[in-house]
Design a protein around this motif. Sequence first.
Motif, PDB file in Angstrom:
ATOM      1  N   ASP A   1     -37.692  30.139  22.333  1.00  0.00           N
ATOM      2  CA  ASP A   1     -36.435  29.782  22.980  1.00  0.00           C
ATOM      3  C   ASP A   1     -36.516  28.503  23.792  1.00  0.00           C
ATOM      4  O   ASP A   1     -35.522  28.065  24.370  1.00  0.00           O
ATOM      5  N   ALA A   2     -37.718  27.916  23.893  1.00  0.00           N
ATOM      6  CA  ALA A   2     -37.858  26.641  24.605  1.00  0.00           C
ATOM      7  C   ALA A   2     -37.044  25.568  23.894  1.00  0.00           C
ATOM      8  O   ALA A   2     -36.875  25.585  22.676  1.00  0.00           O
TER       9      ALA A   2
ATOM     10  N   ASN B   1     -37.673  22.603  23.126  1.00  0.00           N
ATOM     11  CA  ASN B   1     -38.371  21.726  22.177  1.00  0.00           C
ATOM     12  C   ASN B   1     -38.993  22.478  21.010  1.00  0.00           C
ATOM     13  O   ASN B   1     -39.781  21.923  20.249  1.00  0.00           O
TER      14      ASN B   1
ATOM     15  N   ARG C   1     -38.682  34.605  33.974  1.00  0.00           N
ATOM     16  CA  ARG C   1     -38.978  33.754  32.816  1.00  0.00           C
ATOM     17  C   ARG C   1     -40.113  34.373  32.029  1.00  0.00           C
ATOM     18  O   ARG C   1     -40.931  35.143  32.565  1.00  0.00           O
TER      19      ARG C   1
END
Length: 439
Positions: free
Chosen positions: A195-196, A198, A232
């Motif tokens: 899900d980052a 990049n 997170r």
Amino acid sequence: MRPIGLGLLVALVVAVMAPAAAMAAPAVKAPTVDAAARKQGMADAPAIIQAAGIECPVSDARLAGKGAKDPKTGLQPSVYEVACGPGSIGFLLQTNGTAPPNVFSCLVANYPADMTKPGNPCILPANLDLMPAIATLAAKAKVPCTPDGVRGIGQTATNTIFEVSCPGGAGYMVTASAPLLVSKDASALNCLAYDAANANVKCMMGTPAARLAIADKFAATANVGCTVKDRRFVGLLTDGTEGYEFSCADGKGWIVKANTTGQVTQSLDCAKVPPGTCTLTDTRAATAEQAGLYTKLAKGAGSNCAVTRYAIFPSQGDKEVAELVCGDGNGAIGIFPASGKGVVYDCGHALLAGYRCTLGKVDYAGLTADLKKLDKKDCTVSATGQPLKSTTGSMRLEVACADGLPGYMVEYTDPGTPKEAVACSFAGNCILPTNKKKG
């Protein structure tokens, strides 16, 4: 096996199939398999499977279509669909008669990466419902659920990649064999890792927010007394667990570790982990508070160490072990039980307790004092060897002297109680440079 784009293979299948079959996506009514196509498929499939070199005891097959002949070579590409028996996932194979067939899994074909496009070029009855076989692969990959959705990503020369979704919103990217065989091993990584911003590959079933919601379950299970302000996904940790960070309304923070079955295995206060590990929490205040706590615990243990820095060793049951750096720069090791009085060892005596200082300066004044207690007043300790266990169960520690003369082998009944000191010229097992016999 030569690589070929799946899009080209599917296009060939769609071009020669009846429109109703080409657009079936999983249909309520199974598509009709042409009897002549099945007869041709069953006749040709065994040799094609053998040429492809894949494990597939053919239980059903069909000729899915033929392309136009190449005007230069006269070769005509053909596509076959095969089923490989109960609990398996079938294949689409493209062959032109001169090279090993190109092989694609019906998983990738029936559940396309672009979910807006039609799937189901595999229409044999055994290849329509692949979810039981997908559940088997997910279990091998240690996905902690029975998947309720799947999306084929694609395949390389050695791997097939697909996404599965879990009831409740979690998702996983699964890497399995290519050709895709249920009998082979598989591995999985939480979709939260993709899900980052990049990430080259994204999980498309469900949302990042729904996937991260599982973190609240871990916070509750960990019972760290935290009213969660933010959370997170930290990532896959070196011990194989997944890490989640929580920032709390009271300013503290925690790292919670969960195993592949979704069980919490450890909770770490952000004030006690290496700097930079927690990013949602301002750990400076928490670190200062923790240093003050260790100063208080050290004082209760009879030490005057004003703690400025610390690092945590793995716990020993109900005991917390911390390396301490005191205000004068000297190091120490504190062992503090959940209740009652703890103990603080200087770095020399810490060796006898099984710990080595790495953060602060090593002060051997305590070992020098031990020698004086044993009436060895001629030696200021400047170095130590490795502790040795004697046949009686006591510990022996070799020490060197600052004046360069031979030192002593000191026996201890426990890390803080010296019993006897024997000069290295007589002890016989001293190895420090200044303690070895000359000549």
